[in-house]
Design a protein around this motif. Structure first.
Motif, PDB file in Angstrom:
ATOM      1  N   VAL A 188       9.816   5.004 -10.608  1.00 52.57           N
ATOM      2  CA  VAL A 188      10.219   3.786  -9.911  1.00 52.57           C
ATOM      3  C   VAL A 188       9.831   3.800  -8.508  1.00 52.57           C
ATOM      4  O   VAL A 188      10.312   4.527  -7.806  1.00 52.57           O
ATOM      5  CB  VAL A 188      11.657   3.186 -10.496  1.00 52.57           C
ATOM      6  CG1 VAL A 188      11.634   2.003  -9.772  1.00 52.57           C
ATOM      7  CG2 VAL A 188      11.869   2.914 -11.850  1.00 52.57           C
ATOM      8  N   LEU A 189       8.981   2.651  -7.810  1.00 54.57           N
ATOM      9  CA  LEU A 189       8.596   2.532  -6.442  1.00 54.57           C
ATOM     10  C   LEU A 189       9.415   1.543  -5.925  1.00 54.57           C
ATOM     11  O   LEU A 189       9.666   0.352  -6.568  1.00 54.57           O
ATOM     12  CB  LEU A 189       7.381   2.623  -6.363  1.00 54.57           C
ATOM     13  CG  LEU A 189       6.609   3.776  -7.101  1.00 54.57           C
ATOM     14  CD1 LEU A 189       4.941   3.521  -6.990  1.00 54.57           C
ATOM     15  CD2 LEU A 189       6.866   5.146  -6.802  1.00 54.57           C
ATOM     16  N   ARG A 215       0.821  -1.106  -0.073  1.00 58.18           N
ATOM     17  CA  ARG A 215      -0.061  -0.063  -0.034  1.00 58.18           C
ATOM     18  C   ARG A 215       0.584   1.220  -0.220  1.00 58.18           C
ATOM     19  O   ARG A 215       0.719   2.160  -0.709  1.00 58.18           O
ATOM     20  CB  ARG A 215      -0.949  -0.151   1.357  1.00 58.18           C
ATOM     21  CG  ARG A 215      -1.905   1.084   1.274  1.00 58.18           C
ATOM     22  CD  ARG A 215      -2.750   1.169   2.470  1.00 58.18           C
ATOM     23  NE  ARG A 215      -2.090   1.333   3.825  1.00 58.18           N
ATOM     24  CZ  ARG A 215      -1.673   2.450   4.293  1.00 58.18           C
ATOM     25  NH1 ARG A 215      -2.132   3.643   3.738  1.00 58.18           N
ATOM     26  NH2 ARG A 215      -0.864   2.819   5.232  1.00 58.18           N
ATOM     27  N   VAL A 216       1.928   1.195   0.768  1.00 63.67           N
ATOM     28  CA  VAL A 216       2.840   2.408   1.009  1.00 63.67           C
ATOM     29  C   VAL A 216       4.120   2.096   0.248  1.00 63.67           C
ATOM     30  O   VAL A 216       4.820   0.936   0.761  1.00 63.67           O
ATOM     31  CB  VAL A 216       2.859   3.008   2.335  1.00 63.67           C
ATOM     32  CG1 VAL A 216       3.964   3.956   2.424  1.00 63.67           C
ATOM     33  CG2 VAL A 216       1.777   3.253   3.012  1.00 63.67           C
ATOM     34  N   MET A 217       4.678   2.893  -0.508  1.00 60.93           N
ATOM     35  CA  MET A 217       5.901   2.510  -1.337  1.00 60.93           C
ATOM     36  C   MET A 217       6.877   3.880  -1.328  1.00 60.93           C
ATOM     37  O   MET A 217       6.239   4.994  -1.006  1.00 60.93           O
ATOM     38  CB  MET A 217       5.448   2.171  -2.696  1.00 60.93           C
ATOM     39  CG  MET A 217       4.709   0.775  -2.963  1.00 60.93           C
ATOM     40  SD  MET A 217       4.513   0.247  -4.415  1.00 60.93           S
ATOM     41  CE  MET A 217       6.196  -0.826  -4.554  1.00 60.93           C
ATOM     42  N   ARG A 218       8.251   3.691  -1.478  1.00 57.92           N
ATOM     43  CA  ARG A 218       9.018   4.768  -1.478  1.00 57.92           C
ATOM     44  C   ARG A 218       9.392   5.097  -3.134  1.00 57.92           C
ATOM     45  O   ARG A 218       9.660   4.124  -3.736  1.00 57.92           O
ATOM     46  CB  ARG A 218       9.985   4.565  -0.691  1.00 57.92           C
ATOM     47  CG  ARG A 218      10.841   5.809  -0.356  1.00 57.92           C
ATOM     48  CD  ARG A 218      12.181   5.578   0.453  1.00 57.92           C
ATOM     49  NE  ARG A 218      11.380   5.200   1.896  1.00 57.92           N
ATOM     50  CZ  ARG A 218      11.049   5.964   2.836  1.00 57.92           C
ATOM     51  NH1 ARG A 218      11.142   7.280   2.601  1.00 57.92           N
ATOM     52  NH2 ARG A 218      10.629   5.700   3.947  1.00 57.92           N
ATOM     53  N   ILE A 219       9.564   6.474  -3.385  1.00 59.94           N
ATOM     54  CA  ILE A 219       9.987   6.850  -4.814  1.00 59.94           C
ATOM     55  C   ILE A 219      11.556   6.684  -4.678  1.00 59.94           C
ATOM     56  O   ILE A 219      11.897   7.272  -3.899  1.00 59.94           O
ATOM     57  CB  ILE A 219       9.569   8.230  -4.999  1.00 59.94           C
ATOM     58  CG1 ILE A 219       8.030   8.307  -5.040  1.00 59.94           C
ATOM     59  CG2 ILE A 219       9.860   8.743  -6.410  1.00 59.94           C
ATOM     60  CD1 ILE A 219       7.638   9.862  -5.434  1.00 59.94           C
ATOM     61  N   VAL A 220      11.879   5.739  -5.677  1.00 61.12           N
ATOM     62  CA  VAL A 220      13.183   5.669  -5.969  1.00 61.12           C
ATOM     63  C   VAL A 220      13.815   6.642  -6.856  1.00 61.12           C
ATOM     64  O   VAL A 220      14.610   7.264  -6.994  1.00 61.12           O
ATOM     65  CB  VAL A 220      13.609   4.045  -6.316  1.00 61.12           C
ATOM     66  CG1 VAL A 220      15.139   3.767  -6.539  1.00 61.12           C
ATOM     67  CG2 VAL A 220      13.166   3.240  -5.227  1.00 61.12           C
ATOM     68  N   LYS A 221      12.970   6.615  -8.011  1.00 61.27           N
ATOM     69  CA  LYS A 221      13.290   7.613  -9.314  1.00 61.27           C
ATOM     70  C   LYS A 221      11.993   8.138  -9.803  1.00 61.27           C
ATOM     71  O   LYS A 221      11.006   7.524  -9.788  1.00 61.27           O
ATOM     72  CB  LYS A 221      14.170   6.774 -10.370  1.00 61.27           C
ATOM     73  CG  LYS A 221      15.491   6.303  -9.851  1.00 61.27           C
ATOM     74  CD  LYS A 221      16.248   7.457  -9.689  1.00 61.27           C
ATOM     75  CE  LYS A 221      17.905   6.825  -9.392  1.00 61.27           C
ATOM     76  NZ  LYS A 221      18.907   8.163  -9.051  1.00 61.27           N
ATOM     77  N   ILE A 222      12.084   9.293 -10.308  1.00 61.65           N
ATOM     78  CA  ILE A 222      10.983   9.980 -11.004  1.00 61.65           C
ATOM     79  C   ILE A 222      11.277  10.933 -12.007  1.00 61.65           C
ATOM     80  O   ILE A 222      12.289  11.748 -11.620  1.00 61.65           O
ATOM     81  CB  ILE A 222       9.907  10.525  -9.846  1.00 61.65           C
ATOM     82  CG1 ILE A 222       8.774  11.051 -10.548  1.00 61.65           C
ATOM     83  CG2 ILE A 222      10.590  11.768  -9.270  1.00 61.65           C
ATOM     84  CD1 ILE A 222       7.454  11.539  -9.861  1.00 61.65           C
ATOM     85  N   THR A 223      10.544  10.897 -13.024  1.00 59.56           N
ATOM     86  CA  THR A 223      10.817  11.971 -14.142  1.00 59.56           C
ATOM     87  C   THR A 223       9.310  12.621 -14.593  1.00 59.56           C
ATOM     88  O   THR A 223       8.484  11.939 -14.734  1.00 59.56           O
ATOM     89  CB  THR A 223      11.775  11.518 -15.254  1.00 59.56           C
ATOM     90  OG1 THR A 223      12.135  12.291 -16.326  1.00 59.56           O
ATOM     91  CG2 THR A 223      10.919  10.203 -16.069  1.00 59.56           C
ATOM     92  N   ILE A 224       9.505  13.761 -15.227  1.00 57.01           N
ATOM     93  CA  ILE A 224       8.173  14.397 -15.662  1.00 57.01           C
ATOM     94  C   ILE A 224       8.657  15.073 -16.967  1.00 57.01           C
ATOM     95  O   ILE A 224       9.620  15.738 -17.096  1.00 57.01           O
ATOM     96  CB  ILE A 224       7.684  15.407 -14.885  1.00 57.01           C
ATOM     97  CG1 ILE A 224       7.679  14.807 -13.418  1.00 57.01           C
ATOM     98  CG2 ILE A 224       6.538  16.233 -15.457  1.00 57.01           C
ATOM     99  CD1 ILE A 224       7.064  15.801 -12.286  1.00 57.01           C
ATOM    100  N   ALA A 225       7.884  14.912 -18.096  1.00 54.92           N
ATOM    101  CA  ALA A 225       8.273  15.261 -19.482  1.00 54.92           C
ATOM    102  C   ALA A 225       6.829  15.616 -20.154  1.00 54.92           C
ATOM    103  O   ALA A 225       6.010  14.924 -19.900  1.00 54.92           O
ATOM    104  CB  ALA A 225       8.950  14.265 -20.419  1.00 54.92           C
ATOM    105  N   PRO A 226       6.893  16.959 -20.771  1.00 50.32           N
ATOM    106  CA  PRO A 226       5.773  17.293 -21.471  1.00 50.32           C
ATOM    107  C   PRO A 226       5.555  16.338 -22.667  1.00 50.32           C
ATOM    108  O   PRO A 226       6.458  15.858 -23.162  1.00 50.32           O
ATOM    109  CB  PRO A 226       6.006  18.506 -21.914  1.00 50.32           C
ATOM    110  CG  PRO A 226       7.429  18.648 -22.240  1.00 50.32           C
ATOM    111  CD  PRO A 226       8.177  17.659 -21.123  1.00 50.32           C
TER     112      PRO A 226
END
Length: 352
Positions: A73-74, A50-61
């Motif tokens: 990635v969680l 249920r609860v996870m930690r963000i390892v990597k994240i990216t945002i792109a248009p």
């Protein structure tokens, strides 16, 4: 490849919170999302943590739809998953090391190009005791993976109120990472990566193994004091690129020290996230955590509780054992303690 079923997760809902934008998150970089998704066969969203930690994240248009593409990635409970969603606005409040829950698109997750398609990630807005804090710590934070296993088990020994308190103190993701990865000293005991957590677990284990010797001592108070006695060291050290040391003191450490900084962290977390913590018990915990000067002063109080003695004994035993181990030379009956420099001072002696 089919892995064993994951344990059922608590179903306590958490609402997302709106916060001011944070810096743009770190890119996914070298993560092979297809490989991550192949680690598990998804049959039901309720099987995932249920609860996870963000390892990597990216945002792109995404110019085709005038939306932003979010990929992350969680990690939790030994599971890495890659997720993806599209939205009109950027979710800049989601940053690496933060805790999240997943808003799924129905019970049966769909994976496209290795990414689990979801509605969005919701930042966990408050800590509780429904998740084991250390089950969300990525294994690559640890040089010795056994430390992580021991931390997961030691957290389970705490009662509900103290699990909640520890989760609250370590709720901020970057602080939790520093607590897990930082040293316990610059050049004395446990002066290496993961050293402070390793030392903390040795203290906690000493308490568990010996508390029965002290008939009037309180186990739960002793355990949480053991967990928190060096919590301020997470903000006491920083990497050092000069000289022969890996770490040096932070400005806050020079001004206040880890005892005072740790006490402030505990008080702030309790007031904000655990207001129902029993008042009398918290007064006792504060007394144990307060810096106690060596000289008697009318403005300060000496330690008045047996739990203080127990934890101080555990603290000293852990530090001494680590220093003696580091100084030991196989086949030799003596070793050079780290404080003595080039052989100056009294040597440690060992029985063959």
């Amino acid at each position: 490849m089919k892995l064993p079923s994951l344990p059922e997760q608590p179903k306590n809902p958490h609402r997302p919170d709106d916060v001011l934008p944070s810096p743009i998150p770190t890119p996914l970089q070298t993560y092979d999302v297809q490989d991550l998704q192949n680690q598990i066969t998804y049959t039901d969203a309720s099987l995932l943590p249920r609860v996870m930690r963000i390892v990597k994240i990216t945002i792109a248009p995404n110019s085709a739809t005038n939306e932003y593409r979010h990929q992350a990635v969680l990690y939790a409970q030994g599971v890495n998953i890659a997720v993806e969603w599209f939205a009109k606005q950027r979710y800049d409040q989601l940053t690496c090391n933060g805790l999240v829950t997943i808003a799924y698109k129905g019970i049966k997750p769909i994976s496209i190009d290795g990414y689990l398609q979801i509605i969005r990630l919701c930042r966990l807005d408050r800590p509780d005791m429904s998740y084991n804090l250390f089950e969300t710590a990525p294994p690559d934070w640890f040089v010795n993976k056994d430390i992580l296993t021991r931390a997961i088990q030691a957290w389970e020994q705490l009662d509900d109120k103290n699990q909640h308190l520890l989760n609250a103190i370590c709720f901020e993701g970057d602080f939790f990472k520093r607590f897990c990865t930082g040293p316990s000293s610059v050049a004395h005991h446990h002066s290496y990566l993961n050293g402070n957590l390793e030392h903390t677990l040795e203290v906690v284990n000493f308490i568990s193994d010996n508390i029965a010797r002290y008939q009037t001592a309180n186990l739960e108070l002793s355990l949480i004091y053991g967990w928190l006695h060096d919590i301020g060291k997470a903000d006491e050290y920083q990497p050092c690129s000069t000289g022969d040391r890996e770490f040096k003191l932070t400005p806050s450490a020079y001004l206040h020290g880890h005892k005072l900084n740790g006490l402030h962290l505990v008080i702030k977390a309790q007031a904000r996230h655990v207001p129902l913590y029993p008042e009398k018990s918290f007064d006792h915990l504060r007394h144990l955590l307060e810096p106690h000067p060596n000289l008697t002063s009318p403005d300060t109080r000496k330690p008045q509780m047996l739990e203080h003695l127990i934890v101080q004994q555990a603290d000293a035993a852990s530090a001494a054992a680590n220093v003696y181990t580091a100084a030991h030379r196989p086949g030799s009956s003596f070793g050079i303690p780290p404080q003595s420099g080039q052989g100056k001072g009294v040597n440690f002696r060992y029985e063959s």
